[in-house]
Design an enzyme around this catalytic site. Structure first.
Site, mmCIF file in Angstrom:
data_model
loop_
_atom_site.group_PDB
_atom_site.id
_atom_site.type_symbol
_atom_site.label_atom_id
_atom_site.label_comp_id
_atom_site.label_asym_id
_atom_site.label_seq_id
_atom_site.Cartn_x
_atom_site.Cartn_y
_atom_site.Cartn_z
ATOM 1 N N LEU A 94 0.827 -1.191 0.047
ATOM 2 C CA LEU A 94 0.044 -0.197 0.208
ATOM 3 C C LEU A 94 1.002 1.263 -0.197
ATOM 4 O O LEU A 94 0.494 2.311 -0.654
ATOM 5 C CB LEU A 94 -0.631 -0.034 1.277
ATOM 6 C CG LEU A 94 -1.364 1.279 1.738
ATOM 7 C CD1 LEU A 94 -2.426 1.949 0.769
ATOM 8 C CD2 LEU A 94 -1.951 1.208 3.080
ATOM 9 N N ARG A 118 -9.313 -0.044 -3.577
ATOM 10 C CA ARG A 118 -8.467 -1.265 -3.656
ATOM 11 C C ARG A 118 -8.703 -2.133 -2.215
ATOM 12 O O ARG A 118 -8.784 -3.427 -2.428
ATOM 13 C CB ARG A 118 -6.861 -0.678 -3.295
ATOM 14 C CG ARG A 118 -5.975 -1.913 -3.334
ATOM 15 C CD ARG A 118 -4.501 -0.941 -3.252
ATOM 16 N NE ARG A 118 -3.309 -1.933 -3.335
ATOM 17 C CZ ARG A 118 -2.554 -2.367 -2.288
ATOM 18 N NH1 ARG A 118 -3.170 -1.972 -1.095
ATOM 19 N NH2 ARG A 118 -1.635 -3.317 -2.407
ATOM 20 N N HIS A 202 -1.275 -10.112 -2.107
ATOM 21 C CA HIS A 202 -0.330 -10.497 -2.789
ATOM 22 C C HIS A 202 -0.063 -11.803 -3.355
ATOM 23 O O HIS A 202 1.097 -12.233 -3.518
ATOM 24 C CB HIS A 202 1.092 -9.941 -1.998
ATOM 25 C CG HIS A 202 1.137 -8.599 -1.872
ATOM 26 N ND1 HIS A 202 1.133 -7.586 -2.663
ATOM 27 C CD2 HIS A 202 1.240 -7.973 -0.496
ATOM 28 C CE1 HIS A 202 1.002 -6.625 -1.931
ATOM 29 N NE2 HIS A 202 1.143 -6.703 -0.672
#
Length: 313
Positions: A94, A118, A202
């Site tokens: 981030l 997001r 991720h």
């Protein structure tokens, strides 16, 4: 010897109830930055950051704007106090959005909207309870990768944050992550512990979030960064906007290569790393990634003034 500086911006996990309270009493720009974000978000972000509840601040769609706002507030304060600009910026996950605001590639308003979305898309991609992350300490990167391959059994689990030598974070489906934790312990990990997060960042489970996020990211108003930025996905300097945006999208489902990112900064001649955000998480990691580089923080009046005094010499 001249000091070559990089500013590094933290990601999720650096938030805490009451963050920046002390420095905000002295400098109006801190609360003013949160007010600007609150006007965009439609709720009082400063109140949430100061009073909690912690469970709400820790929800990814609230955490992301809060850390971005704290980091940009400290950056703005830095710019008010000195004309010293870093040679490079980088952000952990981030934190790349904070770095892009600092480099004037993205406005703060655009960044707040993007990171809130997001967070929402990340949460939507994997319902609460179905994904997990864990920190693995004391194994090599290769050991952790091979454990993940063994633990997957048709599900997703992978090494996603290479934070420091011997410190790797894994993410994926909850059951697969727990299998990997057990295997890591059996392999001799010093610690293998689940992290208190609401999404498995991720890893491949985040690819649908990236696909949904693409339109908002590409239609935002962008400029070429005026400070060189080292990105997570490549662990290298990204110079053209198209590559930069592609890397930001890929970052949702690809690993954070933090150790390599810090090592490339050292190779580029950086001698001082300044953590611009709440807490000291990156400071601790960076000392282990590149031992010869000085590390600084900005999140209290004392640490801010100390950093300013050293870098202005």
């Amino acid at each position: 010897m001249s000091i070559i500086t990089a500013f590094v911006f933290p990601g999720q996990g650096s938030q805490s109830v009451g963050m920046l309270a002390e420095i905000a009493k002295q400098y109006r720009v801190i609360e003013a930055t949160f007010k600007e974000a609150s006007d965009i978000l439609g709720y009082d972000l400063w109140k949430l950051a100061q009073e909690g509840p912690k469970e709400q601040l820790d929800q990814t769609d609230k955490t992301q704007p809060a850390i971005l706002s704290a980091s940009v507030a400290l950056w703005r304060l830095w710019r008010q106090q000195t004309d010293i600009l870093p040679s490079y910026v980088a952000g952990h996950s981030l934190g790349e959005y904070s770095a892009l605001v600092a480099a004037e590639s993205l406005t703060f308003v655009e960044a707040v909207k993007l990171v809130e979305l997001r967070g929402q898309l990340m949460q939507k991609a994997v319902p609460v309870g179905q994904g997990a992350m864990a920190a693995i300490l004391g194994l090599t990167d290769e050991d952790v990768k091979s454990v993940c391959n063994e633990a997957a059994q048709g599900q997703v689990v992978s090494a996603v944050n290479f934070n420091a030598p011997g410190q790797v974070v894994i993410a994926g489906n909850t059951e697969a992550v727990h299998r990997a934790i057990d295997l890591c312990k059996a392999k001799g990990a010093k610690r293998a512990l689940p992290l208190p997060v609401s999404v498995p960042s991720h890893c491949e489970l985040m690819r649908p979030a990236a696909e949904e996020f693409a339109t908002a990211l590409t239609t935002a108003s962008w400029k070429n960064p005026n400070i060189a930025i080292v990105q997570n996905v490549t662990a290298d300097v990204s110079r053209d906007l198209q590559t930069l945006k592609e890397n930001l999208l890929a970052q949702l489902y690809k690993p954070v290569r933090w150790v390599e990112s810090m090592q490339i900064l050292a190779k580029l001649g950086v001698t001082a790393l300044v953590e611009c955000g709440p807490g000291k998480v990156l400071c601790g990691l960076n000392k282990r990634c590149i031992k010869e580089v000085e590390t600084f923080t900005l999140d209290s009046s004392e640490s801010f003034n100390n950093t300013l005094n050293v870098l202005q010499k």
